[in-house]
Design a protein around this motif. Sequence first.
Motif, mmCIF file in Angstrom:
data_model
loop_
_atom_site.group_PDB
_atom_site.id
_atom_site.type_symbol
_atom_site.label_atom_id
_atom_site.label_comp_id
_atom_site.label_asym_id
_atom_site.label_seq_id
_atom_site.Cartn_x
_atom_site.Cartn_y
_atom_site.Cartn_z
ATOM 1 N N ASP A 128 0.815 -1.218 0.000
ATOM 2 C CA ASP A 128 0.000 0.000 0.000
ATOM 3 C C ASP A 128 0.848 1.268 0.000
ATOM 4 O O ASP A 128 0.500 2.247 -0.656
ATOM 5 N N ALA A 129 1.957 1.264 0.728
ATOM 6 C CA ALA A 129 2.808 2.458 0.795
ATOM 7 C C ALA A 129 3.315 2.837 -0.597
ATOM 8 O O ALA A 129 3.319 4.020 -0.972
ATOM 9 N N LYS A 130 3.723 1.842 -1.370
ATOM 10 C CA LYS A 130 4.227 2.128 -2.725
ATOM 11 C C LYS A 130 3.087 2.624 -3.623
ATOM 12 O O LYS A 130 3.258 3.557 -4.396
ATOM 13 N N LEU A 131 1.919 1.995 -3.513
ATOM 14 C CA LEU A 131 0.770 2.417 -4.322
ATOM 15 C C LEU A 131 0.308 3.814 -3.911
ATOM 16 O O LEU A 131 -0.044 4.636 -4.767
ATOM 17 N N ASP A 132 0.332 4.095 -2.617
ATOM 18 C CA ASP A 132 -0.049 5.432 -2.137
ATOM 19 C C ASP A 132 0.914 6.494 -2.672
ATOM 20 O O ASP A 132 0.513 7.624 -2.943
ATOM 21 N N LYS A 133 2.183 6.125 -2.835
ATOM 22 C CA LYS A 133 3.187 7.063 -3.381
ATOM 23 C C LYS A 133 2.846 7.393 -4.830
ATOM 24 O O LYS A 133 2.958 8.549 -5.246
ATOM 25 N N VAL A 134 2.412 6.400 -5.606
ATOM 26 C CA VAL A 134 2.005 6.640 -6.998
ATOM 27 C C VAL A 134 0.834 7.625 -7.019
ATOM 28 O O VAL A 134 0.825 8.587 -7.799
ATOM 29 N N ILE A 135 -0.144 7.393 -6.156
ATOM 30 C CA ILE A 135 -1.311 8.285 -6.087
ATOM 31 C C ILE A 135 -0.871 9.691 -5.679
ATOM 32 O O ILE A 135 -1.301 10.679 -6.276
ATOM 33 N N ALA A 136 0.007 9.788 -4.680
ATOM 34 C CA ALA A 136 0.498 11.094 -4.217
ATOM 35 C C ALA A 136 1.233 11.824 -5.335
ATOM 36 O O ALA A 136 1.105 13.050 -5.483
ATOM 37 N N ASP A 137 2.005 11.090 -6.134
ATOM 38 C CA ASP A 137 2.721 11.702 -7.257
ATOM 39 C C ASP A 137 1.751 12.296 -8.270
ATOM 40 O O ASP A 137 1.971 13.389 -8.792
ATOM 41 N N VAL A 138 0.664 11.576 -8.558
ATOM 42 C CA VAL A 138 -0.320 12.088 -9.511
ATOM 43 C C VAL A 138 -1.064 13.277 -8.894
ATOM 44 O O VAL A 138 -1.332 14.264 -9.588
ATOM 45 N N CYS A 139 -1.343 13.231 -7.605
ATOM 46 C CA CYS A 139 -1.946 14.387 -6.931
ATOM 47 C C CYS A 139 -1.037 15.607 -7.084
ATOM 48 O O CYS A 139 -1.511 16.713 -7.368
ATOM 49 N N ALA A 140 0.267 15.402 -6.924
ATOM 50 C CA ALA A 140 1.233 16.499 -7.056
ATOM 51 C C ALA A 140 1.264 17.021 -8.494
ATOM 52 O O ALA A 140 1.310 18.231 -8.728
ATOM 53 N N THR A 141 1.224 16.108 -9.455
ATOM 54 C CA THR A 141 1.227 16.502 -10.867
ATOM 55 C C THR A 141 0.026 17.385 -11.181
ATOM 56 O O THR A 141 0.133 18.357 -11.920
ATOM 57 N N MET A 142 -1.119 17.044 -10.593
ATOM 58 C CA MET A 142 -2.373 17.751 -10.893
ATOM 59 C C MET A 142 -2.733 18.808 -9.841
ATOM 60 O O MET A 142 -3.843 19.320 -9.833
ATOM 61 N N LYS A 143 -1.780 19.169 -8.970
ATOM 62 C CA LYS A 143 -2.130 20.018 -7.827
ATOM 63 C C LYS A 143 -2.699 21.380 -8.208
ATOM 64 O O LYS A 143 -3.489 21.947 -7.457
ATOM 65 N N ALA A 144 -2.358 21.910 -9.366
ATOM 66 C CA ALA A 144 -2.883 23.211 -9.782
ATOM 67 C C ALA A 144 -4.360 23.122 -10.171
ATOM 68 O O ALA A 144 -5.049 24.134 -10.266
ATOM 69 N N GLU A 145 -4.816 21.913 -10.384
ATOM 70 C CA GLU A 145 -6.192 21.668 -10.836
ATOM 71 C C GLU A 145 -7.108 21.512 -9.625
ATOM 72 O O GLU A 145 -6.928 20.589 -8.833
ATOM 73 N N THR A 146 -8.080 22.401 -9.465
ATOM 74 C CA THR A 146 -8.988 22.270 -8.319
ATOM 75 C C THR A 146 -10.011 21.166 -8.566
ATOM 76 O O THR A 146 -10.485 20.541 -7.630
ATOM 77 N N ARG A 147 -10.348 20.932 -9.814
ATOM 78 C CA ARG A 147 -11.300 19.868 -10.161
ATOM 79 C C ARG A 147 -10.561 18.816 -10.984
ATOM 80 O O ARG A 147 -10.424 18.956 -12.191
ATOM 81 N N LYS A 148 -10.076 17.794 -10.297
ATOM 82 C CA LYS A 148 -9.266 16.748 -10.945
ATOM 83 C C LYS A 148 -10.178 15.711 -11.593
ATOM 84 O O LYS A 148 -10.868 14.970 -10.904
ATOM 85 N N SER A 149 -10.136 15.653 -12.903
ATOM 86 C CA SER A 149 -10.933 14.672 -13.643
ATOM 87 C C SER A 149 -10.490 13.265 -13.273
ATOM 88 O O SER A 149 -9.301 12.937 -13.301
ATOM 89 N N ARG A 150 -11.457 12.411 -12.929
ATOM 90 C CA ARG A 150 -11.142 11.025 -12.573
ATOM 91 C C ARG A 150 -10.519 10.291 -13.753
ATOM 92 O O ARG A 150 -9.599 9.504 -13.586
#
Length: 108
Positions: free
Chosen positions: A66-88
């Motif tokens: 889970d820690a490694k998978l959560d890191k992938v999710i966190a990286d994508v959150c960081a990539t899209m951080k300027a976006e207030t409405r993140k398209s699924r």
Amino acid sequence: MSVNYADDIKRYQPNVDEKAVAAIVKHLGIALKSADASLVSCSSKDELATVRESWLKKKLGLTDDDAKLDKVIADVCATMKAETRKSRVTFYYLIAEKTGKLASLAGA
């Protein structure tokens, strides 16, 4: 209202695999009809756990801890951080790309 998911994805990745986008849209199905369900909230731990369990583990078949998978999710959150409405669809696409699973989604 027709949403062009590929155009949104192109803001992050210029070479979009249309078949992979279609597979994600098909996977999400009716959830995309709901404005709330069509977006990802990076500030919601429950939401991110659902992304990890349903998308990374079940759909993409990832078996990392889970820690490694959560890191992938966190990286994508960081990539899209300027976006207030993140398209699924965009969020899931970027995760699939980051984990090397785009080709399997596109049926290649």
